[in-house]
Design a protein around this motif. Sequence first.
Motif, PDB file in Angstrom:
ATOM      1  N   TRP A  71       0.832  -1.200   0.000  1.00 35.22           N
ATOM      2  CA  TRP A  71       0.000   0.000   0.000  1.00 35.22           C
ATOM      3  C   TRP A  71       0.872   1.258   0.000  1.00 35.22           C
ATOM      4  O   TRP A  71       0.631   2.203  -0.754  1.00 35.22           O
ATOM      5  CB  TRP A  71      -0.920  -0.012   1.213  1.00 35.22           C
ATOM      6  N   GLY A  72       1.907   1.259   0.850  1.00 38.69           N
ATOM      7  CA  GLY A  72       2.808   2.392   0.893  1.00 38.69           C
ATOM      8  C   GLY A  72       3.558   2.578  -0.419  1.00 38.69           C
ATOM      9  O   GLY A  72       3.731   3.704  -0.898  1.00 38.69           O
ATOM     10  N   ALA A  73       3.972   1.454  -1.015  1.00 38.63           N
ATOM     11  CA  ALA A  73       4.670   1.525  -2.296  1.00 38.63           C
ATOM     12  C   ALA A  73       3.747   2.054  -3.383  1.00 38.63           C
ATOM     13  O   ALA A  73       4.188   2.772  -4.297  1.00 38.63           O
ATOM     14  CB  ALA A  73       5.193   0.146  -2.683  1.00 38.63           C
ATOM     15  N   GLY A  74       2.460   1.724  -3.270  1.00 37.51           N
ATOM     16  CA  GLY A  74       1.497   2.218  -4.246  1.00 37.51           C
ATOM     17  C   GLY A  74       1.373   3.730  -4.217  1.00 37.51           C
ATOM     18  O   GLY A  74       1.130   4.365  -5.255  1.00 37.51           O
ATOM     19  N   LEU A 115      -1.604 -13.454  -1.898  1.00 38.10           N
ATOM     20  CA  LEU A 115      -3.031 -13.168  -1.990  1.00 38.10           C
ATOM     21  C   LEU A 115      -3.504 -12.336  -0.803  1.00 38.10           C
ATOM     22  O   LEU A 115      -4.201 -11.328  -0.983  1.00 38.10           O
ATOM     23  CB  LEU A 115      -3.820 -14.482  -2.060  1.00 38.10           C
ATOM     24  N   ILE A 116      -3.138 -12.744   0.406  1.00 38.19           N
ATOM     25  CA  ILE A 116      -3.556 -11.991   1.589  1.00 38.19           C
ATOM     26  C   ILE A 116      -2.952 -10.592   1.588  1.00 38.19           C
ATOM     27  O   ILE A 116      -3.598  -9.612   1.980  1.00 38.19           O
ATOM     28  CB  ILE A 116      -3.165 -12.747   2.874  1.00 38.19           C
ATOM     29  N   ALA A 117      -1.717 -10.473   1.133  1.00 39.09           N
ATOM     30  CA  ALA A 117      -1.091  -9.151   1.027  1.00 39.09           C
ATOM     31  C   ALA A 117      -1.889  -8.255   0.086  1.00 39.09           C
ATOM     32  O   ALA A 117      -2.093  -7.064   0.358  1.00 39.09           O
ATOM     33  CB  ALA A 117       0.351  -9.283   0.546  1.00 39.09           C
ATOM     34  N   GLY A 118      -2.364  -8.830  -1.019  1.00 35.17           N
ATOM     35  CA  GLY A 118      -3.189  -8.068  -1.956  1.00 35.17           C
ATOM     36  C   GLY A 118      -4.510  -7.642  -1.335  1.00 35.17           C
ATOM     37  O   GLY A 118      -4.984  -6.521  -1.562  1.00 35.17           O
ATOM     38  N   VAL A 119      -5.113  -8.529  -0.546  1.00 29.56           N
ATOM     39  CA  VAL A 119      -6.368  -8.199   0.141  1.00 29.56           C
ATOM     40  C   VAL A 119      -6.147  -7.055   1.127  1.00 29.56           C
ATOM     41  O   VAL A 119      -6.949  -6.114   1.202  1.00 29.56           O
ATOM     42  CB  VAL A 119      -6.927  -9.443   0.868  1.00 29.56           C
ATOM     43  N   VAL A 120      -5.059  -7.122   1.883  1.00 26.86           N
ATOM     44  CA  VAL A 120      -4.743  -6.066   2.845  1.00 26.86           C
ATOM     45  C   VAL A 120      -4.508  -4.743   2.130  1.00 26.86           C
ATOM     46  O   VAL A 120      -5.011  -3.691   2.551  1.00 26.86           O
ATOM     47  CB  VAL A 120      -3.508  -6.446   3.689  1.00 26.86           C
ATOM     48  N   GLU A 121      -3.751  -4.793   1.041  1.00 27.04           N
ATOM     49  CA  GLU A 121      -3.486  -3.571   0.270  1.00 27.04           C
ATOM     50  C   GLU A 121      -4.783  -2.969  -0.246  1.00 27.04           C
ATOM     51  O   GLU A 121      -4.997  -1.750  -0.160  1.00 27.04           O
ATOM     52  CB  GLU A 121      -2.552  -3.881  -0.902  1.00 27.04           C
ATOM     53  N   ALA A 122      -5.676  -3.809  -0.759  1.00 28.32           N
ATOM     54  CA  ALA A 122      -6.962  -3.332  -1.269  1.00 28.32           C
ATOM     55  C   ALA A 122      -7.804  -2.736  -0.141  1.00 28.32           C
ATOM     56  O   ALA A 122      -8.454  -1.694  -0.309  1.00 28.32           O
ATOM     57  CB  ALA A 122      -7.711  -4.477  -1.941  1.00 28.32           C
ATOM     58  N   PHE A 123      -7.782  -3.384   1.009  1.00 26.84           N
ATOM     59  CA  PHE A 123      -8.552  -2.909   2.166  1.00 26.84           C
ATOM     60  C   PHE A 123      -8.073  -1.531   2.624  1.00 26.84           C
ATOM     61  O   PHE A 123      -8.876  -0.684   3.028  1.00 26.84           O
ATOM     62  CB  PHE A 123      -8.432  -3.916   3.314  1.00 26.84           C
TER      63      PHE A 123
END
Length: 206
Positions: free
Chosen positions: A38-41, A87-95
């Motif tokens: 998320w931070g990198a985004g 996958l979970i990292a992607g879910v967290v980032e999306a959240f």
Amino acid sequence: MSTITSTQPSAPVRNLRWRTVDITVTAVVAVASGVIFWGAGLISEPLSALFQFVPGMSALTWGLFYFAGPLAAIIVRKPGAALFAELIAGVVEAFLGSHWGGLGTILPGLIQGLGSELVFLAVAYKTWNLAVTTLSGAAAGLAGMAVSWVMDYQGYSAGFIIVSFVCSIVSGAIIAGVLMWMLLRLIARTGALASLASSQDVSSRA
């Protein structure tokens, strides 16, 4: 005539069954990675701008979104760890509010994790070293660009697509592969991996 008996110890049998500690550590790696994603985004556009002189070269930064799978896998060394973590990292980032949206974040996470996981599957979860980890990161990079091509880059020039694929693979190999293997060794020296499958192997190579 006497019988000569070999005194060489047999190789230890790797236990691939998940334990509570493996699930917990993988989840922690995944959540922490999601926050970093998320931070990198937030800084991805300024970072990408540094490479705009060659169309597609901005993919050199994409390894920042590929590392969860290889890192979790080489720490817990269980089937499915790379896929689960990415996958979970992607879910967290999306959240947390990824600007790529829910589907644009979670689906790439799933595909990238699958690419990373397939490398460890190819060696039957028996070989854990720098080369395999680097290949896993590269595979995540290949998968990441493949899904980006389908979702975001339809109609772009062949040159852009080729450069993006190459840079994404290189970025995955270096950031998600080489750097994560180095990070594993640093973490192991603290003793934090004592209860995990990676501890003995890493300690014996130190």
